[in-house]
Design a protein around this motif. Sequence first.
Motif, PDB file in Angstrom:
ATOM      1  N   GLN A   1     -34.097   3.386 -23.916  1.00 22.62           N
ATOM      2  CA  GLN A   1     -34.750   4.280 -22.967  1.00 22.62           C
ATOM      3  C   GLN A   1     -35.000   5.629 -23.637  1.00 22.62           C
TER       4      GLN A   1
ATOM      5  N   TYR B   1     -34.517   9.666 -23.184  1.00 19.82           N
ATOM      6  CA  TYR B   1     -33.652  10.584 -22.443  1.00 19.82           C
ATOM      7  C   TYR B   1     -34.142  12.014 -22.640  1.00 19.82           C
TER       8      TYR B   1
ATOM      9  N   THR C   1     -29.126  19.902 -17.180  1.00 18.38           N
ATOM     10  CA  THR C   1     -29.295  18.456 -17.264  1.00 18.38           C
ATOM     11  C   THR C   1     -29.383  18.005 -18.712  1.00 18.38           C
TER      12      THR C   1
ATOM     13  N   LYS D   1     -31.056  12.776 -19.283  1.00 20.61           N
ATOM     14  CA  LYS D   1     -31.466  12.070 -18.064  1.00 20.61           C
ATOM     15  C   LYS D   1     -32.538  11.053 -18.447  1.00 20.61           C
ATOM     16  N   PRO D   2     -32.418   9.814 -18.025  1.00 24.80           N
ATOM     17  CA  PRO D   2     -33.422   8.797 -18.375  1.00 24.80           C
ATOM     18  C   PRO D   2     -34.817   9.180 -17.865  1.00 24.80           C
TER      19      PRO D   2
ATOM     20  N   ALA E   1     -37.140   7.335 -16.741  1.00 26.27           N
ATOM     21  CA  ALA E   1     -37.459   6.654 -15.481  1.00 26.27           C
ATOM     22  C   ALA E   1     -36.948   7.448 -14.287  1.00 26.27           C
ATOM     23  N   ALA E   2     -35.786   8.053 -14.401  1.00 19.87           N
ATOM     24  CA  ALA E   2     -35.226   8.862 -13.311  1.00 19.87           C
ATOM     25  C   ALA E   2     -36.007  10.156 -13.131  1.00 19.87           C
ATOM     26  N   VAL E   3     -36.513  10.713 -14.228  1.00 21.21           N
ATOM     27  CA  VAL E   3     -37.315  11.940 -14.153  1.00 21.21           C
ATOM     28  C   VAL E   3     -38.643  11.652 -13.453  1.00 21.21           C
TER      29      VAL E   3
ATOM     30  N   LYS F   1     -39.344   9.238 -11.313  1.00 21.01           N
ATOM     31  CA  LYS F   1     -39.173   8.695  -9.963  1.00 21.01           C
ATOM     32  C   LYS F   1     -39.448   9.765  -8.895  1.00 21.01           C
TER      33      LYS F   1
ATOM     34  N   LYS G   1     -42.195  11.325  -8.227  1.00 28.78           N
ATOM     35  CA  LYS G   1     -43.118  12.410  -8.597  1.00 28.78           C
ATOM     36  C   LYS G   1     -44.570  11.917  -8.626  1.00 28.78           C
TER      37      LYS G   1
END
Length: 93
Positions: free
Chosen positions: A61, A63, A71, A74-75, A77-79, A81, A83
């Motif tokens: 992934q 990061y 922070t 943070k992956p 994908a999470a960033v 999500k 948006k």
Amino acid sequence: GQTPTYTRGGAENFYHMTKVLKRTKLHTNVNNLRDGDILQYKAKGQKKMTHSMIVTAKGSQIYLSYHTTNTRNKPLAAVLKGKSGYKWYAHKV
């Protein structure tokens, strides 16, 4: 609207510096980011750059790390999500 802060101003200034001085090129896809690259976005409805993040690790992934709430890693994908409608700028550094 949102009130710009110094860091938001910094994000916009960085974007203009890269654009005017041609210090970076943009990846065609955020999934192409590498260690040390910069990811920026403009939030939906915003005219100016909203935030900047740096790629601090890449394995299976990508990061990202950034100043908001200190922070770290943070992956991607999470960033991304939640948006929808944001405009992403993936800078090759």
